[in-house]
Each structure stands twice: as C-alpha cells, then as structure tokens.
Scaffold this motif. Structure first.
Motif, short mmCIF file in Angstrom:
data_model
loop_
_atom_site.label_atom_id
_atom_site.label_comp_id
_atom_site.label_asym_id
_atom_site.label_seq_id
_atom_site.Cartn_x
_atom_site.Cartn_y
_atom_site.Cartn_z
N ALA A 29 0.87 -1.14 0.11
CA ALA A 29 0.19 -0.09 0.04
C ALA A 29 0.89 1.40 -0.07
O ALA A 29 0.51 2.33 -0.61
CB ALA A 29 -0.87 -0.05 1.33
N LEU A 30 2.11 1.16 0.84
CA LEU A 30 3.13 2.21 0.61
C LEU A 30 3.67 2.63 -0.54
O LEU A 30 3.77 3.66 -1.01
CB LEU A 30 3.94 2.10 1.96
N VAL A 31 3.96 1.55 -1.22
CA VAL A 31 4.53 1.68 -2.54
C VAL A 31 3.71 2.25 -3.50
O VAL A 31 3.92 3.37 -4.14
CB VAL A 31 5.15 0.30 -2.88
N ARG A 32 2.31 1.61 -3.57
CA ARG A 32 1.23 2.33 -4.56
C ARG A 32 0.90 3.86 -4.18
O ARG A 32 0.71 4.61 -5.12
CB ARG A 32 0.05 1.57 -4.15
N LEU A 33 0.83 4.27 -2.95
CA LEU A 33 0.81 5.56 -2.53
C LEU A 33 1.84 6.23 -2.99
O LEU A 33 1.47 7.56 -3.45
CB LEU A 33 0.61 5.59 -0.75
N ARG A 34 2.94 6.23 -2.62
CA ARG A 34 4.23 6.92 -3.20
C ARG A 34 4.31 6.83 -4.87
O ARG A 34 4.74 7.80 -5.25
CB ARG A 34 5.30 6.36 -2.44
N ALA A 35 3.85 5.80 -5.41
CA ALA A 35 4.08 5.74 -6.82
C ALA A 35 2.92 6.27 -7.63
O ALA A 35 3.09 7.03 -8.65
CB ALA A 35 4.05 4.47 -7.27
N ASN A 36 1.80 6.82 -6.85
CA ASN A 36 0.65 7.37 -7.51
C ASN A 36 0.91 8.50 -7.79
O ASN A 36 1.23 9.63 -7.00
CB ASN A 36 -0.56 7.15 -6.65
N TYR A 37 0.59 9.20 -9.14
CA TYR A 37 0.87 10.41 -9.65
C TYR A 37 -0.27 11.41 -9.40
O TYR A 37 -1.61 11.20 -10.16
CB TYR A 37 1.35 10.37 -11.03
N ASN A 38 -0.24 12.33 -8.57
CA ASN A 38 -1.67 13.37 -8.50
C ASN A 38 -0.83 14.77 -8.84
O ASN A 38 -0.57 15.54 -8.02
CB ASN A 38 -2.02 13.26 -7.03
N PRO A 39 -1.15 15.14 -10.32
CA PRO A 39 -0.46 16.54 -10.41
C PRO A 39 -1.49 17.54 -9.92
O PRO A 39 -2.91 17.28 -9.84
CB PRO A 39 -0.62 16.51 -12.00
N LYS A 40 -1.08 18.63 -9.60
CA LYS A 40 -1.92 19.85 -9.34
C LYS A 40 -2.52 20.43 -10.27
O LYS A 40 -3.63 21.06 -9.90
CB LYS A 40 -1.04 20.71 -8.44
N PHE A 61 -2.84 6.64 3.35
CA PHE A 61 -2.35 5.40 3.34
C PHE A 61 -3.51 4.51 3.48
O PHE A 61 -3.67 3.29 2.76
CB PHE A 61 -1.25 5.19 4.20
N PHE A 62 -4.31 4.54 4.42
CA PHE A 62 -5.43 3.64 4.81
C PHE A 62 -6.44 3.67 3.72
O PHE A 62 -6.91 2.80 3.27
CB PHE A 62 -5.98 3.98 6.09
N VAL A 68 -6.90 -0.97 -2.74
CA VAL A 68 -6.20 -2.32 -2.95
C VAL A 68 -7.10 -3.67 -2.67
O VAL A 68 -7.26 -4.39 -3.44
CB VAL A 68 -4.86 -2.35 -2.48
N ARG A 69 -7.55 -3.40 -1.39
CA ARG A 69 -8.63 -4.61 -1.04
C ARG A 69 -9.83 -4.64 -1.79
O ARG A 69 -10.24 -5.56 -2.33
CB ARG A 69 -8.80 -4.14 0.47
N ARG A 307 4.55 18.15 -0.45
CA ARG A 307 3.78 17.09 0.42
C ARG A 307 3.95 15.76 -0.10
O ARG A 307 3.91 14.66 0.49
CB ARG A 307 2.46 17.59 0.89
N ALA A 308 4.10 15.42 -1.51
CA ALA A 308 3.92 14.57 -2.14
C ALA A 308 5.37 13.73 -1.83
O ALA A 308 5.66 12.24 -1.72
CB ALA A 308 4.03 14.61 -3.78
N LEU A 309 6.51 14.27 -1.37
CA LEU A 309 7.73 13.76 -0.78
C LEU A 309 7.58 13.28 0.51
O LEU A 309 8.70 12.54 0.87
CB LEU A 309 8.89 15.06 -0.87
N TYR A 310 6.43 13.43 1.29
CA TYR A 310 6.17 12.96 2.57
C TYR A 310 5.08 12.12 2.60
O TYR A 310 4.32 11.86 3.70
CB TYR A 310 6.16 14.08 3.48
N ARG A 311 4.71 11.25 1.56
CA ARG A 311 3.65 10.39 1.68
C ARG A 311 3.98 9.11 2.63
O ARG A 311 5.15 8.80 2.34
CB ARG A 311 3.23 9.97 0.27
N GLY A 312 3.46 8.87 3.66
CA GLY A 312 3.53 7.82 4.51
C GLY A 312 4.90 8.21 5.29
O GLY A 312 5.62 7.17 5.82
N TRP A 313 4.96 9.31 5.82
CA TRP A 313 6.21 9.75 6.62
C TRP A 313 6.24 9.10 7.89
O TRP A 313 7.11 8.79 8.38
CB TRP A 313 6.18 11.19 6.73
N TRP A 314 5.00 8.82 8.43
CA TRP A 314 4.89 8.16 9.72
C TRP A 314 5.29 6.74 9.82
O TRP A 314 5.81 6.42 10.75
CB TRP A 314 3.35 8.41 10.27
N LEU A 315 5.09 6.31 8.72
CA LEU A 315 5.44 4.77 8.69
C LEU A 315 7.20 4.81 8.51
O LEU A 315 7.68 3.84 9.28
CB LEU A 315 5.03 4.02 7.32
#
Length: 326
Positions: A29-40, A61-62, A68-69, A307-315
């Motif tokens: 899930a973390l890999v998908r979140l970070r790979a997902n492309y969300n242009p502004k 993340f959740f 995915v599920r 902020r896209a550089l800090y996706r999943g920072w808490w993990l």
C-alpha cells in the motif's frame, strides 16, 4: 561461523512468515501511495493540447489500503511476496555465513536493522545490501504496482512482465537507472552507517555483541538518539518516495526516445489482470521520464507539491525508530 541447525531454520522460517504477513500488505500500500501520480494542474499532451489527469487522487495510506483490498482483493494485498521473501532470505543467509550472526534472530537482517556487529561488518553488510537492494526494490515495486496477475512459482514469466527486453538483455542496466543508485546509497548511508554509528557512540549498551557486563543506559543519550532518529524522517522519507518513482520507471533502449523512457507496450502477452476495468493507481506519463534524483525531486515538487515527498512519513518514522532500537 554460525551453524544452520534445524531449530534455527525453523525459527528463521517462522519469523520470516510473520514478517511477510505483516509487512507485505503494508509495504504494498505504501509503494502504491508513493508511486501514484497526483498532479496539481492540467497537463499538456505531446501536441500541446490540454488534457486533464484521469488517475485516482489518493493521498492517504489507509484509503490506498482499502482501495487495493476492494479492487484486487487479498491476493492484491500480498503482491510482492516472493521478491520480498527472496531478498530477505539472501540478506539473512549472508549475515549468518559472513558475519557470524544467528539465522533465527530477526534483529540481524533488514534495511532498518543491520546486524549488530563490529564496524567492518556493518560496512560489509552495507555494501552487500546495496548490491541486493537495488534490483530487489525494482522487481518488488514493479510487482506491486503491476495490474497483472503474476504466478508465484514462474519467475522467468514474471520477469518478462516486469522487465523490458533491454533490462533482460542487459541486467546490469538496472544499476544505471537514473538516480536510483544515488538514492539507495544515501538511504543506506543514513540508516545503516549513520544511525548505527551514532547508536554505537550514544548507546553502547544497546550495541553490545559480547557477553560482557551491561553498561548503564544514559536517559539523556537515549533522548538525543531518539530525537535524531525521529528527525531522520525528514531526509529518509523523500529518499524513499524518490526511490519508488525511479524504481517503477522502466529502462528502455530506443533510437527514437531517451534510453530511460518506459515502453508503451510490455512484453507480456495474454496476462490476466486483477482489475481490468479500473487501475488502482495512476502513473506519470512514460514519455517524459525522470532524469535523475534531483530532477525527480524537482518535478515532484513542481507538479504535485512538496507534500508528495512525505507520503507515508509516519511509517518511515515508525520503521526507523523500531529498527534503531531492535
């Protein structure tokens, strides 16, 4: 040298099974979140026409885990199991054979918890980790984001799906993926060498490898080390996001395009997909690849925001702290 006893092998496989069941869905899930492309904003097509971004907008993340599920089921959550299993087994066996570490001890292998050994052993482990981790993350991350159903026990078939003809013909080109080696070197230097050396200086009692009298644990040193481990997330998380983007960007040799441009059509014929009607994530235009670490960071900030550089920072923070005190 460590002996591969039956008991140690049983414990090793037990810890590895628990590790995979817990970490593979979370990492996927973390890999998908970070790979997902969300242009502004709206993007321009090759003919300078405006085209809206049609991929899913997901920054949680959740939410990604739930998506995915829903779209791929439990099987989709376990994508990446085999490459994760193989890479961790290789690291554990290397630690046991060359660093005299116990095969059954889950603390003695991993990216965030290097074997508790002397400095030369840590350096040797870091070099081997770099050699193994770079192709491992490429194959693992691509197996996670691919919509194709990959069989567990047909590795050559899976590699035909995940790698381009150029990458299969010249496997060393994986190490030349623009910016990826630099990102991995920086990440390994921070985690395995930097934090480990700091732990050895500030908390020698946690670094003991001999059966000697334990030293007193200084609360002040513990607080300082914990604070530095937490602050390291500021550096480590962007490196992990950049590594993810660069790892899923396939290397393709073409006379028409730059050699890093992804293939438009893969070498995977008649493969089944988990969700043919809807993709879990959206990827950046493969005709305009990232050209290196700095270029990737700049484009992510320009196109998607810092902020896209800090996706999943808490993990990243949790893995770093747990690994530091393992």
């Amino acid at each position: 040298m460590a002996i591969f006893s039956v008991a140690s092998l049983i414990l090793f496989f037990f810890f590895l099974a628990v590790f995979l069941l817990i970490t593979v869905p979370l990492t996927g899930a973390l890999v998908r979140l970070r790979a997902n492309y969300n242009p502004k904003s709206l993007q321009l097509d090759p003919e300078d026409g405006v085209q809206p971004h049609t991929g899913p907008v997901i920054t949680s993340f959740f939410v990604m885990l739930s998506r995915v599920r829903t779209l791929e089921g439990w099987a989709g959550l376990m994508k990446g199991t085999m490459p994760t299993l193989l890479s961790n087994a290789v690291l554990a066996i290397f630690s046991s054979m060359f660093l005299d570490m116990s095969l059954s001890n889950p603390r003695n292998h991993g990216v965030y918890n290097a074997p508790t050994t002397k400095m030369w052993g840590t350096l040797l482990y870091s070099i081997f980790l770099m050699l193994v981790s770079l192709p491992a993350i490429i194959i693992t991350y691509r197996s996670v984001i691919t919509p194709c159903r990959l069989p567990y026990f047909r590795p050559f078939y899976s590699l035909r799906v995940l790698l381009t003809p150029t990458e299969r013909r010249k496997p060393w080109i994986l190490y030349l993926t623009p910016g990826l080696l630099t990102a991995e070197l920086l990440h390994i230097s921070c985690v395995v060498i930097g934090l480990r050396a700091l732990r050895h200086i500030l908390l020698p009692s946690l670094f003991q490898i001999d059966d000697q009298q334990p030293k007193d644990l200084s609360p002040r040193s513990l607080i300082i080390y914990l604070a530095i481990s937490l602050l390291s997330t500021i550096i480590l998380c962007p490196l992990e996001v950049i590594s993810t983007r660069l790892a899923v960007q396939r290397n393709h040799e073409s006379a028409e395009f730059n050699s890093v441009v992804q293939e438009e059509v893969g070498d995977s014929e008649d493969v089944q997909e988990y969700s043919p009607d809807e993709d879990v994530i959206g990827l950046r235009n493969d005709m305009d690849p990232y050209l290196g670490l700095a270029d990737c960071a700049k484009r992510i900030i320009d196109e998607e925001g810092w902020r896209a550089l800090y996706r999943g920072w808490w993990l990243t923070m949790l893995f770093g702290v747990f690994g530091a005190f393992a």
